[in-house]
Design a protein around this motif. Structure first.
Motif, mmCIF file in Angstrom:
data_model
loop_
_atom_site.group_PDB
_atom_site.id
_atom_site.type_symbol
_atom_site.label_atom_id
_atom_site.label_comp_id
_atom_site.label_asym_id
_atom_site.label_seq_id
_atom_site.Cartn_x
_atom_site.Cartn_y
_atom_site.Cartn_z
ATOM 1 N N THR A 169 10.343 58.779 54.823
ATOM 2 C CA THR A 169 10.964 57.769 53.564
ATOM 3 C C THR A 169 12.320 57.793 53.713
ATOM 4 O O THR A 169 13.217 56.334 52.797
ATOM 5 N N GLY A 170 12.787 58.628 54.119
ATOM 6 C CA GLY A 170 14.069 58.484 54.392
ATOM 7 C C GLY A 170 14.718 58.844 55.901
ATOM 8 O O GLY A 170 14.148 60.452 56.698
ATOM 9 N N GLU A 171 15.629 58.613 57.150
ATOM 10 C CA GLU A 171 15.678 59.262 58.628
ATOM 11 C C GLU A 171 17.719 60.094 58.470
ATOM 12 O O GLU A 171 17.880 58.503 58.147
ATOM 13 N N ALA A 172 18.007 60.842 59.379
ATOM 14 C CA ALA A 172 18.956 60.952 58.933
ATOM 15 C C ALA A 172 19.843 61.496 60.624
ATOM 16 O O ALA A 172 18.533 62.545 60.734
ATOM 17 N N SER A 173 20.341 60.870 60.434
ATOM 18 C CA SER A 173 20.949 61.947 62.302
ATOM 19 C C SER A 173 21.581 63.261 62.364
ATOM 20 O O SER A 173 22.233 64.272 62.977
ATOM 21 N N ASN A 174 22.333 63.444 60.332
ATOM 22 C CA ASN A 174 23.361 64.756 60.439
ATOM 23 C C ASN A 174 22.718 65.575 59.279
ATOM 24 O O ASN A 174 22.711 64.780 58.496
ATOM 25 N N GLY A 175 23.371 66.421 58.944
ATOM 26 C CA GLY A 175 23.699 66.743 57.297
ATOM 27 C C GLY A 175 24.151 65.999 56.250
ATOM 28 O O GLY A 175 23.365 65.541 55.111
ATOM 29 N N LYS A 176 25.298 65.246 56.814
ATOM 30 C CA LYS A 176 26.197 64.332 55.859
ATOM 31 C C LYS A 176 24.699 62.889 55.751
ATOM 32 O O LYS A 176 25.225 62.962 53.907
ATOM 33 N N GLU A 177 24.733 62.561 56.794
ATOM 34 C CA GLU A 177 24.121 61.426 56.055
ATOM 35 C C GLU A 177 22.274 61.771 55.565
ATOM 36 O O GLU A 177 22.283 61.282 54.666
ATOM 37 N N ALA A 178 21.805 63.021 55.547
ATOM 38 C CA ALA A 178 20.803 63.342 54.824
ATOM 39 C C ALA A 178 20.949 63.414 53.265
ATOM 40 O O ALA A 178 20.486 62.834 52.191
ATOM 41 N N LEU A 179 22.551 63.837 53.081
ATOM 42 C CA LEU A 179 22.788 64.450 51.511
ATOM 43 C C LEU A 179 23.135 63.232 50.990
ATOM 44 O O LEU A 179 22.762 63.242 49.830
ATOM 45 N N GLU A 180 23.736 62.069 51.648
ATOM 46 C CA GLU A 180 23.725 60.955 51.114
ATOM 47 C C GLU A 180 22.531 59.743 50.680
ATOM 48 O O GLU A 180 22.464 59.331 49.530
ATOM 49 N N LEU A 181 21.582 60.610 51.377
ATOM 50 C CA LEU A 181 20.939 59.938 51.417
ATOM 51 C C LEU A 181 19.162 60.301 49.747
ATOM 52 O O LEU A 181 18.875 60.042 49.129
ATOM 53 N N CYS A 182 20.042 61.899 49.895
ATOM 54 C CA CYS A 182 19.652 62.665 48.706
ATOM 55 C C CYS A 182 20.420 62.112 47.251
ATOM 56 O O CYS A 182 19.860 62.153 46.060
ATOM 57 N N GLU A 183 21.594 61.879 47.716
ATOM 58 C CA GLU A 183 21.855 60.610 46.216
ATOM 59 C C GLU A 183 21.392 59.450 45.959
ATOM 60 O O GLU A 183 21.296 60.022 44.718
ATOM 61 N N ARG A 184 20.785 58.966 46.748
ATOM 62 C CA ARG A 184 19.862 57.751 46.368
ATOM 63 C C ARG A 184 18.894 57.459 46.199
ATOM 64 O O ARG A 184 18.297 57.097 45.526
ATOM 65 N N ASN A 185 18.362 59.323 46.992
ATOM 66 C CA ASN A 185 16.866 58.800 46.709
ATOM 67 C C ASN A 185 16.186 60.406 46.295
ATOM 68 O O ASN A 185 17.032 61.107 46.426
ATOM 69 N N THR A 186 14.536 59.813 45.801
ATOM 70 C CA THR A 186 13.872 61.684 45.829
ATOM 71 C C THR A 186 13.154 61.821 47.115
ATOM 72 O O THR A 186 12.055 61.092 47.487
ATOM 73 N N PHE A 187 12.770 62.780 47.475
ATOM 74 C CA PHE A 187 12.193 63.177 48.445
ATOM 75 C C PHE A 187 11.506 64.707 48.053
ATOM 76 O O PHE A 187 12.272 65.457 47.587
ATOM 77 N N ASP A 188 10.031 64.574 47.983
ATOM 78 C CA ASP A 188 9.614 65.992 48.243
ATOM 79 C C ASP A 188 10.330 67.043 49.153
ATOM 80 O O ASP A 188 10.108 68.341 48.165
ATOM 81 N N ILE A 189 9.853 66.532 50.033
ATOM 82 C CA ILE A 189 10.631 68.266 50.866
ATOM 83 C C ILE A 189 11.521 67.051 52.500
ATOM 84 O O ILE A 189 11.159 65.800 52.532
ATOM 85 N N ILE A 190 12.430 68.204 52.363
ATOM 86 C CA ILE A 190 13.755 68.110 53.072
ATOM 87 C C ILE A 190 13.251 68.534 55.236
ATOM 88 O O ILE A 190 13.391 69.474 54.239
ATOM 89 N N VAL A 191 13.105 67.885 56.048
ATOM 90 C CA VAL A 191 13.130 68.528 57.313
ATOM 91 C C VAL A 191 14.707 68.747 57.601
ATOM 92 O O VAL A 191 14.846 67.384 58.058
ATOM 93 N N LEU A 192 15.167 69.931 57.941
ATOM 94 C CA LEU A 192 16.336 69.873 58.678
ATOM 95 C C LEU A 192 16.022 70.486 60.240
ATOM 96 O O LEU A 192 15.741 71.381 59.781
ATOM 97 N N ASP A 193 17.503 69.677 61.154
ATOM 98 C CA ASP A 193 17.491 70.327 62.346
ATOM 99 C C ASP A 193 18.315 71.075 62.166
ATOM 100 O O ASP A 193 19.348 70.814 60.723
#
Length: 210
Positions: A30-54
């Motif tokens: 339900t969310g895609e990010a190209s770096n950690g900063k974008e991932a945190l921005e998405l976490c601010e606005r959405n709820t995820f059960d699991i976050i897969v991080l490179d």
């Protein structure tokens, strides 16, 4: 439905991982990010059960993002994914409180199994990673006796957590309810002043319980 945030800087790799994950009908990216900063921005606005991080990404890497996520959104599980079979990255990820560590060469079944293990409370380490991490943990920390306040039943549960078992698997093995196991695990972590199951699993290894 299991909601997943997929963070990977290479678009083609990210799309490939998404296709692998969504072969499971109960999982959706339900969310895609190209770096950690974008991932945190998405976490601010959405709820995820699991976050897969490179691990290695521009602007903010996966380890730095994981530190923030474990602090601000502890209810979300974190699975680190990398091409680097280097125990130092895995050690750092475990210290942060990541719930799993997988290499990108894993097949879709292994990746999905790892995601499910993380969600069920297990500690998921790919075999090649575990083979390097566990000896290092044993080498770096002298074995000491287990806290005297730990009961025999709690010691068994610590051992099973150290083996990477989920709460449901522990409940099945010990003929206990899932709620009882969750309460035991919570009480054990309170006694030992540990933050999460990852730290409890490391405690089990360090104290020769496993």
């Amino acid at each position: 439905m299991i909601r997943i945030l997929l963070t990977e800087d290479q678009a083609m790799v990210r799309q490939g991982l998404k296709m692998m994950i969504e072969t499971d009908s109960e999982m959706i990216v339900t969310g895609e990010a190209s770096n950690g900063k974008e991932a945190l921005e998405l976490c601010e606005r959405n709820t995820f059960d699991i976050i897969v991080l490179d691990i290695r990404m521009p602007e903010m890497n996966g380890l730095d993002a994981a530190r923030v996520i474990r602090t601000r959104w502890p209810q979300s599980k974190v699975l680190m994914l990398t091409t680097f079979n280097d125990y130092q990255y895995a050690m750092e990820a475990l210290k942060i409180g990541a719930n799993g560590y997988m290499l990108k060469d894993a097949d879709s079944e292994a990746l999905i199994r790892s995601i499910r293990s993380c969600l069920s409370g297990g500690l998921s380490l790919q075999e090649e990673v575990a083979a390097k991490v566990i000896p290092q943990l044993l080498k770096q920390t002298a074995v000491t006796s287990v806290d005297a306040s730990i009961t025999p039943r709690e010691l068994v549960i610590i051992r099973l957590v150290g083996e990477g078992r989920s709460n449901q698997e522990i409940a099945n093995e010990l003929a206990l309810s899932l709620g009882t196991v969750k309460n035991h695990v919570s009480q054990i972590m309170d006694k030992l002043e540990l933050r999460d199951r990852t730290q409890l699993a490391i405690y089990a290894i360090r104290h020769n319980v496993v």
